[in-house]
Enzyme design. Structure first.
Site, PDB file in Angstrom:
ATOM      1  N   CYS A   1      38.734  25.615 -66.467  1.00 32.93           N
ATOM      2  CA  CYS A   1      38.245  25.680 -67.843  1.00 32.93           C
ATOM      3  C   CYS A   1      38.091  24.247 -68.347  1.00 32.93           C
ATOM      4  CB  CYS A   1      39.274  26.446 -68.682  1.00 32.93           C
ATOM      5  SG  CYS A   1      38.921  26.497 -70.447  1.00 32.93           S
TER       6      CYS A   1
ATOM      7  N   CYS B   1      30.987  24.332 -69.270  1.00 35.47           N
ATOM      8  CA  CYS B   1      31.898  25.445 -69.550  1.00 35.47           C
ATOM      9  C   CYS B   1      31.778  26.390 -68.362  1.00 35.47           C
ATOM     10  CB  CYS B   1      31.495  26.138 -70.849  1.00 35.47           C
ATOM     11  SG  CYS B   1      32.334  27.713 -71.135  1.00 35.47           S
TER      12      CYS B   1
HETATM   13  N1  DGL Z   1      35.509  28.643 -69.775  1.00 37.79           N
HETATM   14  C1  DGL Z   1      35.902  27.687 -70.711  1.00 37.79           C
HETATM   15  C2  DGL Z   1      35.427  26.296 -70.445  1.00 37.79           C
HETATM   16  O1  DGL Z   1      35.141  25.955 -69.320  1.00 37.79           O
HETATM   17  C3  DGL Z   1      36.069  27.920 -72.115  1.00 37.79           C
HETATM   18  C4  DGL Z   1      35.446  28.897 -72.917  1.00 37.79           C
HETATM   19  C5  DGL Z   1      36.229  29.146 -74.173  1.00 37.79           C
HETATM   20  O2  DGL Z   1      37.221  29.821 -74.075  1.00 37.79           O
HETATM   21  O3  DGL Z   1      35.825  28.653 -75.228  1.00 37.79           O
HETATM   22  O4  DGL Z   1      35.349  25.503 -71.340  1.00 37.79           O
END
Ligand code: DGL
Length: 262
Positions: free
Chosen positions: A73, A183
């Site tokens: 993430c 993301c």
């Molecule tokens: N998948 C996440 C990222 O790479 C975050 C998405 C979120 O929860 O806002 O930033």
């Protein structure tokens, strides 16, 4: 030690894009994945809230014997990885928007970055962009609303398309030729983005780079599972499991989907 699982977590299902790369590159490794979907999105939370959620996820993965943890993430990495590294002995691999590869590939010297507010506002992101974007113009865009749509499995909806057009068309208008997906949820939208941009942009995400870095650290730490073994992959979610089923299309026999309230 070698048979201990690799732990992977994300604010939800997005990190499955990283999990798939790790599974493909490291076929002898067991994995445990946590989708903290009940708390998604992390992108609009404060750094303090994100750190607290990352600590909770890390402690669960450590309690399950993980030998290394992948923070799949961007938002969690850019806001919390230094705290995690200072607090726990286990090695951590993080993910950040792939600014450097984009700066090496752009011909128009214009790079678009689609990421969460939490990532774009973080100090780590500011430092990395300053380092690599000396001759490039960067067009930052918060992907507001995209994560909840992906969390609900709405990869092909009109709303998803409308938001992508709203965020990406201005980049096309400014001659951006490299789009960084900052993301881990967004790689699930690549087919739709490709259709929209029609070859005018190279889409860059960091999934494979993270898998390669995971392998390099496992080798360095003498933790790599080198012998073929029957692997198991446990995917935990603290909401309903439907979206995981949608995203993975078919679930292999050695992959178990489990609901857990964490
Ligand atoms: N998948 C996440 C990222 O790479 C975050 C998405 C979120 O929860 O806002 O930033």
């Amino acid at each position: 030690m070698n048979k201990q699982p690799i732990g992977i977590f994300d604010s939800g299902v997005g990190g499955l894009s990283i999990w798939s790369e790790i599974k493909a590159l490291l076929p002898n490794e067991n994995t445990i994945y946590l989708a903290d979907s009940a708390n998604a999105p992390y992108g609009n939370k404060t750094t303090q809230e994100i750190v607290a959620l990352c600590i909770k996820n890390t402690e669960l993965l450590i309690s399950k014997g993980c030998k290394l943890i992948v923070v799949a993430c961007n938002t969690a990495t850019t806001n919390a990885i230094s705290v995690l590294r200072a607090r726990y002995k286990v090695p951590f691999i993080g993910i950040e928007p792939a600014i450097k590869p984009a700066s090496l590939q752009t011909k128009t010297n214009r790079i678009g970055i689609l990421a969460t507010k939490g990532t774009l506002n973080s100090r780590l992101f500011a430092e990395t962009s300053k380092k690599h974007l000396i001759n490039c113009k960067i067009i930052e865009q918060v992907g507001e609303g995209l994560v909840p749509l992906i969390e609900n499995g709405k990869l092909h909806s009109n709303k998803t398309k409308q938001l992508l057009v709203k965020y990406i068309q201005p980049m096309l208008d400014q001659e951006v030729d490299c789009l960084v997906l900052g993301c881990t949820h967004y790689p699930f939208l690549i087919p739709m983005i490709q259709e929209m941009t029609n070859g005018k942009m190279t889409i860059i995400d960091s999934g494979l780079a993270v898998a390669r870095q995971t392998k390099a650290v496992l080798i360095k730490e003498n933790m790599l599972a080198t012998l073929p073994q029957d692997t198991t992959h446990q995917l935990y979610s603290n909401t309903q499991l439907n979206t995981i089923q949608i995203l993975l299309a078919s679930i292999p026999k050695n992959v178990a989907l489990k609901f857990k309230d964490f």
